[in-house]
Design a protein around this motif. Structure first.
Motif, mmCIF file in Angstrom:
data_model
loop_
_atom_site.group_PDB
_atom_site.id
_atom_site.type_symbol
_atom_site.label_atom_id
_atom_site.label_comp_id
_atom_site.label_asym_id
_atom_site.label_seq_id
_atom_site.Cartn_x
_atom_site.Cartn_y
_atom_site.Cartn_z
ATOM 1 N N SER A 73 0.827 -1.213 0.000
ATOM 2 C CA SER A 73 0.000 0.000 0.000
ATOM 3 C C SER A 73 0.862 1.263 0.000
ATOM 4 C CB SER A 73 -0.941 0.015 1.210
ATOM 5 O OG SER A 73 -1.773 -1.111 1.197
ATOM 6 N N LEU A 74 1.805 1.291 -0.939
ATOM 7 C CA LEU A 74 2.694 2.447 -1.102
ATOM 8 C C LEU A 74 2.576 2.960 -2.531
ATOM 9 C CD1 LEU A 74 5.866 0.848 0.537
ATOM 10 C CD2 LEU A 74 4.469 2.643 1.573
ATOM 11 N N GLN A 75 3.038 4.168 -2.751
ATOM 12 C CA GLN A 75 3.134 4.665 -4.122
ATOM 13 C C GLN A 75 4.500 4.247 -4.672
ATOM 14 O OE1 GLN A 75 2.208 8.800 -2.953
ATOM 15 N NE2 GLN A 75 0.739 8.755 -4.627
ATOM 16 N N PRO A 76 4.548 3.767 -5.904
ATOM 17 C CA PRO A 76 5.854 3.342 -6.440
ATOM 18 C C PRO A 76 6.885 4.459 -6.424
ATOM 19 C CG PRO A 76 4.128 3.256 -8.139
ATOM 20 C CD PRO A 76 3.457 3.556 -6.848
ATOM 21 N N GLU A 77 6.409 5.717 -6.554
ATOM 22 C CA GLU A 77 7.335 6.850 -6.594
ATOM 23 C C GLU A 77 8.178 6.969 -5.325
ATOM 24 O OE1 GLU A 77 4.237 7.543 -9.623
ATOM 25 O OE2 GLU A 77 4.140 7.028 -7.494
ATOM 26 N N ILE A 78 7.607 6.609 -4.163
ATOM 27 C CA ILE A 78 8.391 6.716 -2.926
ATOM 28 C C ILE A 78 9.463 5.629 -2.883
ATOM 29 C CG2 ILE A 78 6.844 5.329 -1.460
ATOM 30 C CD1 ILE A 78 8.804 8.484 -0.398
ATOM 31 N N LEU A 79 9.157 4.454 -3.441
ATOM 32 C CA LEU A 79 10.178 3.404 -3.512
ATOM 33 C C LEU A 79 11.275 3.792 -4.504
ATOM 34 C CD1 LEU A 79 8.009 0.145 -3.467
ATOM 35 C CD2 LEU A 79 9.169 1.272 -1.553
ATOM 36 N N TYR A 80 10.867 4.370 -5.644
ATOM 37 C CA TYR A 80 11.859 4.855 -6.605
ATOM 38 C C TYR A 80 12.760 5.901 -5.967
ATOM 39 C CZ TYR A 80 9.627 2.747 -10.740
ATOM 40 O OH TYR A 80 9.123 1.871 -11.677
ATOM 41 N N ALA A 81 12.158 6.834 -5.218
ATOM 42 C CA ALA A 81 12.918 7.933 -4.606
ATOM 43 C C ALA A 81 13.955 7.399 -3.618
ATOM 44 C CB ALA A 81 11.977 8.912 -3.912
ATOM 45 N N ILE A 82 13.556 6.419 -2.818
ATOM 46 C CA ILE A 82 14.493 5.854 -1.836
ATOM 47 C C ILE A 82 15.594 5.061 -2.531
ATOM 48 C CG2 ILE A 82 14.729 4.153 0.031
ATOM 49 C CD1 ILE A 82 11.991 5.137 1.057
ATOM 50 N N ALA A 83 15.222 4.230 -3.511
ATOM 51 C CA ALA A 83 16.225 3.442 -4.239
ATOM 52 C C ALA A 83 17.215 4.352 -4.971
ATOM 53 C CB ALA A 83 15.549 2.491 -5.223
ATOM 54 N N ASP A 84 16.703 5.431 -5.556
ATOM 55 C CA ASP A 84 17.550 6.389 -6.263
ATOM 56 C C ASP A 84 18.547 7.018 -5.292
ATOM 57 O OD1 ASP A 84 18.684 8.278 -7.896
ATOM 58 O OD2 ASP A 84 16.835 9.322 -8.378
ATOM 59 N N HIS A 85 18.032 7.478 -4.152
ATOM 60 C CA HIS A 85 18.886 8.145 -3.177
ATOM 61 C C HIS A 85 19.861 7.178 -2.513
ATOM 62 C CE1 HIS A 85 20.065 11.187 -0.280
ATOM 63 N NE2 HIS A 85 19.938 10.271 0.666
#
Length: 200
Positions: free
Chosen positions: A64-76
């Motif tokens: 129940s997360l937005q993919p964008e927050i996972l992308y943001a963390i993985a990117d950082h």
């Protein structure tokens, strides 16, 4: 005697109710059943996974997360490098899984972060996972998503939860926790804006 029994009954009921509404913190959060649940979540067999592309979308839906927050963390955290490591504050970028595992083996007594989501050895140990499992990109992403979901549930949808992903608690290194959250949230907002722009 009847008064004593009624009083005792009310005290017991009150204690049970209090425990249900306000759970105790600490090791209780990592009960054997929770550990088993996380292990099962991480070790889902290939046949049970929906063929959703990209993988970030599938995992985001599971937690129940937005993919964008996972992308943001993985990117950082790793720049999307699946074998990225951090050994006690020193970033290392091995070229292969085997090289990454070899480096971890030499530093297994130190604190380290692994993979796309830079999952810390603390979490790997808490859930009795092998480093090899935690390093695999899909498992790493799923474990990182579980940690983020845990932080959001515990601290709410705010910077404290994002900071806690990095430091374990917003009270641990509060300035570092907030700075981390600001960077991730900035990237997250950029990704959301880009996704909104693509929909128009």
């Amino acid at each position: 005697m009847a008064r004593f029994i009624v009083s005792l009954y009310l005290i017991i009921c009150g204690t049970l109710l209090f425990g249900m509404i306000i759970p105790f913190e600490g090791e209780r959060e990592f009960s054997p059943s929770m550990r088993q649940q996380v292990q099962q979540r991480v070790r889902v067999s290939g046949e049970e996974r929906k063929p959703v592309t990209p993988l970030f979308k599938q995992v985001a839906e599971e937690f129940s997360l937005q993919p964008e927050i996972l992308y943001a963390i993985a990117d950082h955290e790793s720049g999307y490098n699946p074998w990225a490591l951090n050994i006690e504050g020193h970033s290392i970028y091995p070229k292969t899984r085997e090289e990454a595992l070899s480096i971890i083996e030499k530093n297994r007594r130190k604190s380290f972060d692994v993979g796309l989501m830079q999952v810390n050895s603390y979490w790997i140990g808490k859930f009795d996972l092998s480093v090899k499992e935690a390093l695999e990109p899909e498992e790493n992403l799923r474990l990182g998503a579980w940690i983020l979901r845990y932080c959001l549930d515990k601290y709410g949808n705010n910077w404290k939860a994002i900071g806690a992903y990095h430091t374990g608690s917003p009270r641990n290194l509060p300035e570092r926790s907030r700075a981390y959250a600001v960077k991730v949230m900035k990237k997250y907002q950029q990704l959301l804006d880009k996704a909104d722009g693509n929909k128009k």
